[in-house]
Write an enzyme that holds these catalytic residues in place. Structure first.
Site, mmCIF file in Angstrom:
data_model
loop_
_atom_site.group_PDB
_atom_site.id
_atom_site.type_symbol
_atom_site.label_atom_id
_atom_site.label_comp_id
_atom_site.label_asym_id
_atom_site.label_seq_id
_atom_site.Cartn_x
_atom_site.Cartn_y
_atom_site.Cartn_z
ATOM 1 N N HIS A 111 0.814 -1.225 0.000
ATOM 2 C CA HIS A 111 0.000 0.000 0.000
ATOM 3 C C HIS A 111 0.841 1.264 0.000
ATOM 4 C CE1 HIS A 111 -2.176 -3.220 2.223
ATOM 5 N NE2 HIS A 111 -3.180 -2.857 1.446
ATOM 6 N N ASP A 213 34.670 -31.059 15.196
ATOM 7 C CA ASP A 213 34.919 -32.346 14.553
ATOM 8 C C ASP A 213 36.068 -32.379 13.544
ATOM 9 O OD1 ASP A 213 34.710 -34.916 13.644
ATOM 10 O OD2 ASP A 213 32.708 -34.714 12.804
ATOM 11 N N HIS A 216 36.733 -35.741 11.343
ATOM 12 C CA HIS A 216 36.179 -36.178 10.053
ATOM 13 C C HIS A 216 37.098 -35.853 8.878
ATOM 14 C CE1 HIS A 216 35.153 -31.927 9.265
ATOM 15 N NE2 HIS A 216 34.918 -32.275 8.028
ATOM 16 N N HIS A 221 37.493 -35.729 3.715
ATOM 17 C CA HIS A 221 38.257 -34.949 2.723
ATOM 18 C C HIS A 221 39.496 -35.715 2.263
ATOM 19 C CE1 HIS A 221 35.457 -31.840 3.761
ATOM 20 N NE2 HIS A 221 35.862 -31.834 5.019
ATOM 21 N N ASP A 370 31.468 -32.458 2.587
ATOM 22 C CA ASP A 370 30.690 -32.390 3.833
ATOM 23 C C ASP A 370 29.197 -32.447 3.569
ATOM 24 O OD1 ASP A 370 32.755 -32.111 5.805
ATOM 25 O OD2 ASP A 370 33.127 -30.108 5.030
HETATM 26 S S1 FES Z 1 1.713 -0.602 3.246
HETATM 27 FE FE1 FES Z 1 0.224 -2.113 3.552
HETATM 28 S S2 FES Z 1 1.362 -3.886 4.017
HETATM 29 FE FE2 FES Z 1 2.824 -2.352 3.754
HETATM 30 FE FE LIG Z 2 34.661 -30.918 6.423
#
Ligand code: FES
Ligand SMILES: [Fe+2]
Length: 450
Positions: A111, A213, A216, A221, A370
């Site tokens: 709006h 961790d 791992h 890797h 990962d």
């Molecule tokens: S102006 Fe109406 S929802 Fe933002």
């Molecule tokens: Fe990793």
């Protein structure tokens, strides 16, 4: 055991299991646990929003998320950082849908109400005719995030107005952040924009992977070992210290077997070393100069890694921060920032950035290793068998490697409880204990009840 709802008995059993070093497998991806985590953890803890270098000038803004809350972070015309719910207070429309930019005003697409970068309502379409004098504009500005704090340029938000101050929450982690973020004059800067992608994973698994961790690394890797980038010694990511801190935070300070890195100050240009020495305390400089990789996490869902990449004369170091934004019990949106010392030579920054892109982020090879594993955890934890099976958090030294047989190192110069190995479950256990404590806060007093 199949639960129908979370009740005191369920948490009692969970606490007992965890005290034995066992984590019931169902908690990883349970939808009810996930719902409770939103209220008990994410609505009450400090979460990373942005780095100040992303908001360079008055009017700069970025849009972020705190789980399901859209957030608008601005630098107002006076240069102050502000954070608001990114939702128009008229009918709730998502106000600013761009990722980042520079604006003095934000106009709602529904709006047309408009707000300045201080969150003040400054314009209403046909305002005089529609509302006359009846609308108190001062009361209909953007809703500020209850708490905003920043440390070393890292801006955090908290939805709980009564939360402890950010610096208290970070606690001992500040000392390590001072190394990672404060070693250079001018601090660190974000390069590019944060990369984002969605991964099949639970936020606890991803957070634990970084915070707790290094074990791992040698397996997940493995390709880096086979290509000769990483050492073949299976203990290579375990050398150094794992440091446990309060509030579920933790860091791994990884060195080589000798307790030093081959690359002083993580391969940063030698011309910058005197600056690091000047900006750090002797203890911080000692650690920073001999560490190969820092990797850790701030509970609940901020992780970081500061590695050394490259071979021969093309070493580079950088800092990668990431937020695991939960999108459900089995899904995260990953937000991934590349940071580098503002004072570094431009050529070095670019080279480091290219190294990061090849390793982490959506195109990174390490990242993909990962990601595949986290998806497998999610898949395996949803089935019937997982309902009454437990995961192995059996010890402070590693899942099943002997409860209590590793003592903290009293000589480690940094704060926190430092164990002299990174192949240890100390942070995992501390994270999960803190997770359970927050999850059940105000619900049950487990210490008294169990
Ligand atoms: S102006 Fe109406 S929802 Fe933002
Ligand atoms: Fe990793």
């Amino acid at each position: 055991m199949r639960r129908n709802q979370l009740d005191l008995k369920t948490f009692k059993v969970l606490k007992q299991k965890m005290d034995e070093g066992l984590l019931p497998q169902w908690v990883t991806t349970d939808p009810e646990i996930y719902e409770l985590e939103q209220e008990q953890i994410f609505a009450r803890t400090w979460q990373f929003l942005a780095h100040e270098s992303e908001l360079k000038e008055p009017g700069s803004y970025v849009t972020r998320w705190m789980v399901n809350d859209p957030i608008l972070v601005t630098r107002n015309n006076s240069g102050e950082i502000k954070a608001f719910l990114n939702s128009c207070p008229h009918r709730g429309a998502h106000l600013c849908t761009a990722d980042y930019g520079k604006r003095k005003t934000f106009t709602c697409a529904y709006h047309g109400w408009s707000f300045n970068n201080d969150g003040k309502l400054i314009g209403i379409v046909a305002g005089d005719k529609v509302y006359g004098e009846g609308l108190a504009k001062d009361e209909w500005g953007l809703r500020p995030i209850p708490r905003v704090g920043s440390y070393r340029g890292m801006i955090f938000g908290n939805l709980d107005p009564n939360a402890m101050p950010l610096e208290d929450y970070l606690g001992d982690m500040k000392w390590y952040f001072d190394i990672l973020l404060g070693r250079s004059d001018g601090g660190m800067e974000v390069r590019g924009v944060p990369h984002r992608w969605v991964a099949k994973a639970n936020w606890k698994a991803t957070s634990e992977n970084f915070a707790a961790d290094p074990y791992h690394v040698q397996t997940t890797h493995r390709s880096t070992v086979e290509m000769g980038i990483s050492p073949s010694d299976p203990l290579y990511a375990g050398y150094g210290h794992q440091v446990v801190m309060s509030n579920g935070h933790g860091i791994n300070v990884i060195t080589s077997a000798t307790g030093r890195s081959k690359h002083t100050y993580q391969g940063m240009p030698e011309s910058m070393w005197p600056m690091f020495d000047r900006n750090l305390t002797p203890e911080q400089a000692d650690i920073a100069s001999r560490t190969t990789v820092f990797v850790g996490g701030v509970f609940p869902n901020l992780s970081f890694v500061s590695p050394v990449h490259g071979t021969g004369g093309h070493l580079h170091n950088y800092l990668n921060f990431r937020v695991w934004r939960p999108l459900g019990p089995d899904k995260v949106e990953v937000w991934c920032w590349f940071m580098i010392d503002k004072a570094a030579p431009e050529e070095y920054k670019e080279e480091a950035y290219r190294g990061y892109i090849g390793s982490f982020g959506p195109s990174g090879t390490l990242e993909q290793d990962d990601t595949e594993t986290w998806a497998r955890i999610v898949e395996a934890n949803k089935g019937i068998m997982a309902r009454d099976k437990e995961l192995n958090y059996n010890s402070v030294s590693n899942y099943l490697m002997g409860f209590g047989n590793v003592d903290p190192d009293p000589h480690f110069p940094g704060p926190g409880t430092a164990y002299p190995t990174c192949y240890i479950d100390a942070i995992s256990r501390s994270m999960h204990e803190h997770w359970l404590e927050l999850l059940t806060k105000d619900l049950v007093d487990l210490k008294e009840e169990v």
